[in-house]
Design an enzyme around this catalytic site. Structure first.
Site, mmCIF file in Angstrom:
data_model
loop_
_atom_site.group_PDB
_atom_site.id
_atom_site.type_symbol
_atom_site.label_atom_id
_atom_site.label_comp_id
_atom_site.label_asym_id
_atom_site.label_seq_id
_atom_site.Cartn_x
_atom_site.Cartn_y
_atom_site.Cartn_z
ATOM 1 C CE LYS A 53 -3.922 -2.255 2.232
ATOM 2 N NZ LYS A 53 -4.622 -2.640 3.469
ATOM 3 C CD GLN A 97 -3.710 -4.242 6.536
ATOM 4 O OE1 GLN A 97 -3.776 -3.209 5.884
ATOM 5 N NE2 GLN A 97 -4.145 -5.400 6.078
ATOM 6 C CG ASP A 120 -9.862 0.140 5.199
ATOM 7 O OD1 ASP A 120 -9.725 -0.366 4.078
ATOM 8 O OD2 ASP A 120 -9.146 -0.125 6.181
HETATM 9 N N1 GUN Z 1 -7.171 -6.682 6.163
HETATM 10 C C1 GUN Z 1 -7.549 -7.423 5.088
HETATM 11 N N2 GUN Z 1 -8.166 -6.655 4.182
HETATM 12 C C2 GUN Z 1 -8.188 -5.405 4.669
HETATM 13 C C3 GUN Z 1 -8.672 -4.150 4.183
HETATM 14 O O1 GUN Z 1 -9.255 -4.046 3.094
HETATM 15 N N3 GUN Z 1 -8.474 -3.092 5.007
HETATM 16 C C4 GUN Z 1 -7.864 -3.192 6.208
HETATM 17 N N4 GUN Z 1 -7.737 -2.089 6.939
HETATM 18 N N5 GUN Z 1 -7.389 -4.322 6.693
HETATM 19 C C5 GUN Z 1 -7.560 -5.419 5.916
#
Ligand code: GUN
Length: 289
Positions: A53, A97, A120
Site C-alpha cells: 500500500k 490494518q 477503508d
Molecule cells: N485486512 C484485510 N483486508 C483489509 C482491508 O481491506 N483493510 C484493512 N484495513 N485491513 C484489511
C-alpha cells in the site's frame, strides 16, 4: 470458455487515472494527498499488504506514511494515534490494518477514524451512508469488484447476484453496491442450505468465503460472471482463490484469476479513495466546513 477479467491491467489503468488526479490536486492545492496506514503487530500477511500500500501510494504521488506499532500496543495508544491523524490537516486518508492484535476492540478503533478520512469505508457512518444510498467512502475490494463488472460490460439491473461471504470488509458492502446497481441480491454463507444450488442461480457470483477452490463447475450457471475474492493457500502452499479456476473456466462467461484478478484492484481503489477524500476535504475546507 470464460473471458478473463484482468484485474492487473484494470488496476494499472486506475493507478494512471489516480496519478493524473493527484497531479491536478497538487497544482490546485499546493500539497499532496496524504495516506496514513497504521500497522499494529507482526502479522506476516499484513506486513506485506501494508508495504504494498505504501509503495503504491508513493508511485502515484500520494504522500504515504506507515505507523508501525508493537503487538502489545494499548487500545488507548492506538486511539491516541488515530486522534492525532484525525487532527493532522496533511492527512486525507487513515487506514488501520486488520486484524488488530488480540485484546484490541477493532470496531472502536475503526469508529474513532474521522469519517471524512475513512478510506477503508469501515466506520459505522460510512456503512450507514452506503446502505442508505448516500455518498461516502466505500470499501476498496467491493469497489474494485464493481469496476471489474463495469469492465466486463455486466448489465446488473434485474440480474441475480449471489455474494458468498458476509464479512464487513467484502460480503456486506458488496451486496449493498450490487443492490444499488439494481441487482436482485442474495448474501449466502457457510451455513446457507443447498449452497451450490443457490450459487447456480447467479448471473453474477462473488466468492468471498476464504475456502480454497470451494466453488466448482456445478455451482456456476453457464455464462455467469464470476468474481473470486479468495486469497488462500492450497495444500502445496500455492496461492489460489475460492473458485476452482480450471473447473469453472470452461463454463463461466467471465472470470477473475487468482492472483491477478480482484487482488490488484483493492490497492488501486484505496489510492482512488484517498484522492476522493482529499478532494472532498479540500472542498469542505474552501467552504469553511
Ligand atoms: N485486512 C484485510 N483486508 C483489509 C482491508 O481491506 N483493510 C484493512 N484495513 N485491513 C484489511
Amino acid at each position: 470458455m470464460a473471458r478473463l477479467l484482468d484485474g492487473k491491467a484494470v488496476a494499472a489503468e486506475v493507478r494512471r487515472e489516480v496519478a493524473r488526479g493527484v497531479d491536478a490536486f497538487v497544482t490546485a492545492h499546493g500539497r499532496r494527498p496524504g495516506l496514513d496506514v497504521v500497522l499494529a503487530g507482526e502479522d506476516p500477511a499484513s506486513q506485506v499488504y501494508v508495504r504494498n500500500k505504501e509503495k503504491a501510494a508513493l508511485e502515484v504521488g500520494i504522500a504515504g506514511r506507515v505507523h508501525r506499532l508493537s503487538a502489545d500496543v494499548s487500545q488507548a495508544a492506538l486511539l491516541g494515534l488515530v486522534a492525532q491523524l484525525n487532527a493532522d490537516a496533511a492527512v486525507d486518508g487513515i487506514l488501520v490494518q486488520l486484524p488488530l492484535p488480540p485484546g484490541i476492540d477493532s470496531l472502536a478503533v475503526l469508529d474513532a477514524i474521522l469519517p471524512a478520512k475513512d478510506v477503508d469505508g469501515f466506520h459505522a457512518e460510512s456503512v450507514g451512508l452506503l446502505w442508505s444510498g448516500r455518498s461516502g467512502l466505500v470499501p476498496c475490494t467491493p469497489r474494485g469488484c464493481m469496476r471489474l463488472l463495469a469492465e466486463a460490460g455486466a448489465s446488473l439491473a434485474g440480474a441475480r447476484a449471489v455474494v458468498v461471504g458476509r464479512s464487513n470488509i467484502v460480503g456486506k458492502p458488496m451486496a449493498a453496491l450490487l443492490l444499488g446497481a439494481h441487482a436482485t441480491v442474495t448474501i449466502a454463507h457457510s451455513r446457507t442450505r443447498e449452497l451450490p444450488a443457490v450459487c447456480r442461480e447467479a448471473d453474477v457470483l462473488v466468492a468471498a468465503v476464504g475456502r480454497a477452490r470451494m466453488i466448482g463447475r456445478d455451482w456456476v450457471k453457464p455464462g455467469a460472471i464470476v468474481l473470486d475474492v479468495g486469497m488462500n493457500r492450497d495444500e502445496s502452499g500455492r496461492l489460489c482463490g475460492d473458485v476452482d479456476f480450471a473447473d469453472v473456466e470452461p463454463i463461466a462467461g467471465a472470470l477473475t484469476p487468482v492472483p491477478g484478478g480482484v487482488g490488484p484492484m483493492t490497492i488501486a481503489m484505496l489510492l482512488e479513495n484517498t484522492l476522493l477524500a482529499a478532494r472532498a476535504r479540500a472542498l469542505a475546507g474552501a467552504r469553511g466546513a
